[in-house]
Design an enzyme around this catalytic site. Structure first.
Site, PDB file in Angstrom:
ATOM      1  N   HIS A 100       0.839  -1.210   0.000  1.00 43.31           N
ATOM      2  CA  HIS A 100       0.000   0.000   0.000  1.00 43.31           C
ATOM      3  C   HIS A 100       0.870   1.255   0.000  1.00 43.31           C
ATOM      4  CE1 HIS A 100      -2.777  -2.976   1.974  1.00 43.31           C
ATOM      5  NE2 HIS A 100      -3.575  -2.473   1.062  1.00 43.31           N
ATOM      6  N   GLN A 139      -8.851  -7.382 -10.684  1.00 45.23           N
ATOM      7  CA  GLN A 139      -9.565  -6.252 -10.081  1.00 45.23           C
ATOM      8  C   GLN A 139      -9.335  -4.987 -10.917  1.00 45.23           C
ATOM      9  OE1 GLN A 139     -10.002  -5.248  -5.743  1.00 45.23           O
ATOM     10  NE2 GLN A 139      -8.208  -4.003  -6.130  1.00 45.23           N
ATOM     11  N   LEU A 182       5.186  -8.960  -3.566  1.00 44.83           N
ATOM     12  CA  LEU A 182       4.829  -8.588  -2.194  1.00 44.83           C
ATOM     13  C   LEU A 182       3.333  -8.810  -1.954  1.00 44.83           C
ATOM     14  CD1 LEU A 182       7.374  -7.258  -0.988  1.00 44.83           C
ATOM     15  CD2 LEU A 182       6.010  -5.194  -0.732  1.00 44.83           C
TER      16      LEU A 182
HETATM   17  O1  PAF Z   1      -7.880  -4.058  -3.259  1.00 53.27           O
HETATM   18  C1  PAF Z   1      -8.505  -3.774  -2.217  1.00 53.27           C
HETATM   19  O2  PAF Z   1      -7.930  -3.553  -1.150  1.00 53.27           O
HETATM   20  C2  PAF Z   1     -10.024  -3.722  -2.255  1.00 53.27           C
HETATM   21  O3  PAF Z   1     -10.545  -4.647  -3.146  1.00 53.27           O
HETATM   22  C3  PAF Z   1     -10.563  -2.313  -2.591  1.00 53.27           C
HETATM   23  C4  PAF Z   1     -10.156  -1.889  -3.993  1.00 53.27           C
HETATM   24  C5  PAF Z   1     -10.050  -1.311  -1.581  1.00 53.27           C
HETATM   25  C6  PAF Z   1     -12.089  -2.305  -2.525  1.00 53.27           C
HETATM   26  O4  PAF Z   1     -12.542  -2.654  -1.255  1.00 53.27           O
END
Ligand code: PAF
Length: 321
Positions: free
Chosen positions: A61, A187, A218
């Site tokens: 992140h 996604q 990771l």
């Molecule tokens: O990838 C993620 O962490 C989740 O799927 C997201 C995009 C925040 C949606 O809840």
């Protein structure tokens, strides 16, 4: 975003340590507008970047937020654990929640605002009746083992993209981008399709996969691997790099050899290895096997080592440029 009266709490104190915490869409709209208005003037538009997350933030992140920081005047990170994308309610309950730890990581990554809504703020009518479908894109690969997961993901992403969009009342033009990891390639493809199909005024930015020095992508799941399993899992990225090298050299991909390489590692059980179109995720049968590779593609892989399911992927040929 609709601008309202100056918000309470963190959002009222612009000098407070960043990231500033807001809990409602109205607070986010007001604070976002104020920070955008204060950003140093340039010839171009001001820029706002959104990084949607479910919290439990880790180094992956941090890269998403750093990418957003490098390209935007104002960086918003949403932290919301979305019940609708969990197949098992127990997994949703167990999902780690630690907003203070998340804020500490976001402070070092340079986020300006953390938007951490309660559930009724996102789903004010309870479980939404009007739903989005990810269609065939969401049924295959990861969707095959998690029915409904991508539709649930779409429900919240559609909402977050809408809530965080710069207010039409912001007195300067604003360019709006949202950041997603290439690691979750399916996604990403579905979110891109959402934005195209529903004409959302946002640029979707893909942030490259971060790998260990040895090549392992990771993931928060890596912590559950024994050292032996982590070592065995390296066969996945080796198989991907093998295919990427062949694609770059316009050679036949010889996918079977990549599959055999993974198969040679007894601790790794292959689920799928597929070369697909990066947008439609449809298999690219024509130039993958024995004919010289041309154009661009995406190779997706999923495998299990012990109890841990790992996914990885790599863009090939022109798609990697
Ligand atoms: O990838 C993620 O962490 C989740 O799927 C997201 C995009 C925040 C949606 O809840």
């Amino acid at each position: 975003m609709n601008t309202t009266a100056p918000p309470p709490g963190d959002a009222g104190a612009l000098g407070a340590t960043r990231p500033l915490l807001v809990r409602t869409a109205a607070e986010l709209a007001a604070l976002g507008s104020r920070l955008l208005a204060q950003a140093p003037a340039t010839d171009g538009p001001r820029r706002l970047g959104l990084v949607p997350t479910m919290g439990a933030l880790h180094a992956g992140h941090e890269h998403l937020v750093s990418a957003a920081r490098a390209e935007n005047d104002v960086v918003v990170v949403s932290v919301f654990v979305n019940r609708l994308q969990f197949d098992d309610p127990a997994d949703f309950e167990r999902y780690p929640r630690d907003l203070e730890a998340d804020r500490a990581l976001l402070a070092s990554a340079g986020a300006d605002i953390v938007f951490a809504p309660e559930e009724p703020e996102i789903y004010p009518g309870g479980a939404p009746l009007v739903r989005l479908s990810s269609g065939t894109l969401g049924e295959k690969f990861e969707g095959a083992s998690r029915p409904g997961h991508f539709d649930g993901m779409l429900a919240v992403v559609a909402k977050l993209l809408h809530i965080a969009q710069p207010s039409s009342l912001t007195p300067v033009p604003v360019e709006y981008s949202a950041y997603f990891g290439q690691k979750d390639a399916q996604q990403l493809a579905i979110v891109r399709r959402l934005v195209t199909d529903l004409s959302y005024p946002v640029r979707i930015r893909a942030v490259p996969i971060v790998r260990s020095a040895e090549g392992l992508a990771l993931s928060s799941r890596n912590q559950f691997l024994t050292p032996e399993q982590a070592d065995a899992a390296l066969v996945l990225s080796r198989a991907l790099f093998l295919l990427a090298d062949r694609a770059a050299a316009h050679e036949a991909l010889m996918i079977d050899e990549a599959e055999d390489l993974i198969g040679s590692q007894p601790l790794v059980e292959l689920d799928y290895l597929e070369v697909v179109d990066p947008d439609t995720l449809e298999p690219l049968a024509f130039n993958c096997r024995e004919t010289p590779f041309t154009g661009g593609a995406l190779v997706l892989v999923a495998a299990r080592t012990g109890q841990v399911r790992l996914i990885d992927n790599m863009l090939l040929g022109d798609a990697a440029d």
